[in-house]
Every structure is written in C-alpha cells, then in structure tokens.
Design a protein around this motif. Sequence first.
Motif, PDB file in Angstrom:
ATOM      1  N   GLU A  21      52.977  31.559  34.609  1.00  0.00           N
ATOM      2  CA  GLU A  21      53.887  31.932  35.705  1.00  0.00           C
ATOM      3  C   GLU A  21      54.785  30.774  36.124  1.00  0.00           C
ATOM      4  OE1 GLU A  21      50.721  32.821  35.504  1.00  0.00           O
ATOM      5  OE2 GLU A  21      51.058  34.973  35.206  1.00  0.00           O
ATOM      6  N   SER A 146      49.340  32.468  44.163  1.00  0.00           N
ATOM      7  CA  SER A 146      48.323  33.438  43.762  1.00  0.00           C
ATOM      8  C   SER A 146      47.120  33.289  44.698  1.00  0.00           C
ATOM      9  CB  SER A 146      47.884  33.180  42.320  1.00  0.00           C
ATOM     10  OG  SER A 146      47.268  31.911  42.211  1.00  0.00           O
ATOM     11  N   SER A 251      55.930  41.045  42.316  1.00  0.00           N
ATOM     12  CA  SER A 251      54.760  40.490  41.636  1.00  0.00           C
ATOM     13  C   SER A 251      55.199  39.670  40.434  1.00  0.00           C
ATOM     14  CB  SER A 251      53.864  41.647  41.179  1.00  0.00           C
ATOM     15  OG  SER A 251      52.896  41.172  40.283  1.00  0.00           O
ATOM     16  N   ASN A 253      53.254  39.506  37.919  1.00  0.00           N
ATOM     17  CA  ASN A 253      52.653  40.215  36.785  1.00  0.00           C
ATOM     18  C   ASN A 253      53.604  41.331  36.356  1.00  0.00           C
ATOM     19  OD1 ASN A 253      51.264  41.801  35.027  1.00  0.00           O
ATOM     20  ND2 ASN A 253      49.369  41.836  36.216  1.00  0.00           N
ATOM     21  N   ALA A 386      53.699  41.902  29.581  1.00  0.00           N
ATOM     22  CA  ALA A 386      52.426  41.791  30.316  1.00  0.00           C
ATOM     23  C   ALA A 386      51.267  41.567  29.359  1.00  0.00           C
ATOM     24  CB  ALA A 386      52.185  43.041  31.148  1.00  0.00           C
TER      25      ALA A 386
END
Length: 509
Positions: A21, A146, A251, A253, A386
């Motif tokens: 990330e 996170s 997000s 993700n 993902a």
Amino acid sequence: MSNWSEGYVVHTEYIYSYCQEFNPMRLRLPFLKTGYRMPEPRVACELGFGQGVSTAIHTAAAPLDWWATDFNPSHVAHGQELIASFQGGAHLFDQSFDEFCHRNDLPEFDFIGLHGVWSWVSDDNHRTIVDFVRRKLKVGGVLYISYNTQPGWAARIPLRHIIDEHFKRLTRSGTNLLDRIDDAFAFAIRLLEQNPAYMVANPRVAEQFHWIRTANRHYLAHELFNQAWRSYSFSEISDWLSAAKVTFVGSANPLDHVAFPHLNEGQRAFLDAIPDPTYRETVRDFMINQQFRQDYWVKGPQRLDQPARNTRLRDQRVVLMIPRAQISLKIQGAQGETPLDPELYNPLLDLLADHQPLSIGELERKLTSRGVTLDRLLECLLVLNANSGISLIQEEPLIQQAKPRCAILNRHLLEQARHSDRINHLASPVTGGGVRVPRLEQLFLLAASQGVDTPREWADQASQWLDVPAEGPSAQDRDEPAEAQKTERFERAQRFVDTLTILRSLGIG
Ligand SMILES: C[S@@+](CC[C@H](N)C(=O)[O-])C[C@H]1O[C@@H](n2cnc3c(N)ncnc32)[C@H](O)[C@@H]1O
C-alpha cells in the motif's frame, strides 16, 4: 520492561514483511475508481516501519524521498543495511513517534503511512500522530492508515484477553518471550478442550484461534501481546482523524471497490440508502464482518471531472503478474467464493497473457466488440489487482531511473537468500514496488543469473545452497524426505520457467 518501549513488544523483532500500500502505483486504481485526484507522492513518511523492507523497496523502485522512524534500533539497523546496499537516500531514525514527529527539520509530506501501528499504540501516540498529520501532510497529500476493525475481531476479544493475561501473569521466571507465548497458547488449547460455554456460543472462534496459533510467533508477539491493543470502528477512526483535517477517500484494498464479492443486492441497496458516509462505512464493516481496514484519507480531496479521469485511466499501463494458466476465475469475499464471469475475464487475460505492458485504453479498444465498457474493465482490473493478478506500471523514465537501484538491491537480497529465508520480496522498477518471490525461487533466480539455465540445474544449485551438512538421524532415516524434497524442488524449478519470463518482464533478474 525497557522504558523507551512504552509497553510495545521490543524483546523480539518484527517479521520482514512488505506493505504494497506504500507503492504510489497501488494508489492509482482506488483513486481513479472513486474519481478523486491523486497526488504523485514524492516526499513520503512512514511511522513504525518495522524491518524497513517496504521502505527499502520503495526507495529503490519508486521516485520517493522517504523519511521514516521506528523506535526499535534493531529494526533501524536492518532497514539501514538494506538501503545502504544500493546507496539509497532514505532517512531512517530510531526515534519514538513523539520524538520524530516534533523534529524541526522535517519536510512536508505528500504521503504519510502507518501500517500495523494504530491498534497497537497508546492514545498519547494517537494524539501525536494526528497532530503530526495535521501539521506535516501537504494539502492534497494522502494518509494511509490500517487498523484492526471491530466486527471481525469482536468475538475473539475475550480469548485474546485470556491468552494475554496468561502471558503477563503466569510467566515462568527466566523464560523468554517466545516461550511465554507458547505457554499461553498451550494453556488456551487445554482451556478449549474443556468445551467452555463461550466457545459453544461462538463456534467460529476456535477456527480463528487455530489460524492465529499456527502463525509466525514473532508476528504474534507484535500482533497480540502489546500493552495497547484495541480494535476500532470506522466512525471512531473518523472522529480521531477529523482533527488532522483529512477526508476518507476510499479503501486501499482494490476489492473493496467492487461490490459483488462482498455484498448481495439487498445488502447493497440497504447500505446505499444510508445518507451519512461515515455511518454507511461503519455499517458496511458490520455487514461484511470486517476485521482489518486499510484506507486512504486525503487533506482537501479534489474530484476529477469524468473526461480527465477517463484519460488518466486509459493512459495507465498494466501487466499480468502470474502465469495466465494459474489465474483462478474465483474470488474470495464476504459472500464466500464467488465465480468471475469467464466471458469477461478470459478475453482480458488472453490479451495480457504474454506479460507485456498494455494500456487500459488499448484493452478497452480490443474488448469493445464484446460490449466491455471502460467502467466494467476498471472493475475487472480492481479484482485482478486485489489478488495480485495484475499490477500497474510506472512511466518509462521512472522505470529507467529505478532499474540500476533495483538491480543492486535485488542482488543483495538474492545473496542473502543463500543463508536466510527472511525476505520474500524483490524490487521491480516496472511496478515501482515489491514482487513476492519465495526463497527457493530467489535461489533459482540467483542460479539463473550465474549462467545456470535448466530447471534440473537450478534445483541442484539451490539444493547445494540450502542443504545443511548431515547430522542427527541416520542416513537411512534421511533418505525418504530428502528424495521427496528433491522432487518438490525440481517441480518448482520446472514451474519457475514461466515465473522467470514474468520476473524479467518486471525488470527483475
Ligand atoms: C506491527 S509493526 C509494523 C511494522 C511495519 N509497518 C510493517 O507493516 O511491516 C509496528 C512497528 O511500530 C514500531 N513502534 C511501535 N510503537 C512505536 C513508537 N511509539 N514509536 C516508534 N515506533 C514504534 C514497532 O517497533 C514496530 O516495528
């Protein structure tokens, strides 16, 4: 307890993990999906960087000036060694958040990231971090954060408490931290054998406990046994971060940007009817039993108009990261295992099967005759991103700049793999970030770089590096596992033929 540790576990080092990330390329699809303008991060900061694997890889692979702190000096020494291997310019400090955040020589940052930190530090640290983000994140800059999330953790909290209390109260004198963890887990196993009513009422906790118990103990020491340990709801974090003047943009993700793997139609409609975005996100976590959130927040987010967003999307190039034949047309989400539409995914994957970069615009043109729209294509790419099926590619001049740095860092990591299996990532100048390559495959790559060029030879060379001199059980006892191991290594070397092609297209090896 060491007085600088603030109740955080410091007697055992953290694992050598990599956090994708922090790769600026990883931000692009979520930002393009939500329609927000994404700054190109150039000056970046990481709070609590662990062993520094992410910092080193992103210093080598992306055009980032990193400033980072972690108060554990062993972590800092390791991070500095990695960065020195390619003479990278990252600034690493062994200061506490309080010390680092109040330095008066820090620049303003386009990006501030903290991964695996918030749930494990005190409210004093939370206040320090929020104040730092308010002062030091540039307008338009991105915060990545996170944290453990309430619904997914809730049922496990009492069992974690029992394990943690055992760890604190029933310590055998002279035992080290990892033995104390083992003792606490051994107690929990005996406790569960008594069939406690709590477990009868919460049957899934046993399953989750099995997963926790078998995880890496160094990871567990940091995950479960800190003095501060809490899971949060999204609205609590939103309250904390409001003082930093950041707004939630989405997000980190990619799968969270696609509804079908997580929510059925009724659930989607229910959530869509909630007018308050913070409350909607909080309810969504309950709906999908979220246990860990990873989010991007921006100081003063700006919307891109649709044509500008579409142009950026079409210009972006992508590459397939795993052999075409290994990509599963299923995805795991809160709805369980959901099939991916073969009519949609197969032609897309066929276009990418040679692992050469293609722009999203080219993919759109080639798939238009099948009725695939740009938005539909974006959804597929989010799904594939993902599960690490595809990555975004950075611009050509950046690739060229990163190549020599990545080559030296990777050489250092491959040499280390001869003696250690700690780091399972290499740096790609093409994707601007880390690519997972387990130790055995790193050794095949090292062998290939030394001119060894058949799977049989890769496997033999790797075995020479891996095999420990014979000691212990008799030769007869050793024969069978050694044969099985040889076969497994050879089979993996055969599969590595495809992986090597991919690694080379990613600028690795
Ligand atoms: C769970 S680890 C995560 C490491 C890294 N971000 C990763 O994901 O690999 C949390 C890290 O934060 C560091 N840390 C915890 N509290 C800190 C503090 N008050 N000041 C500086 N570092 C701290 C720890 O030493 C540890 O390396």
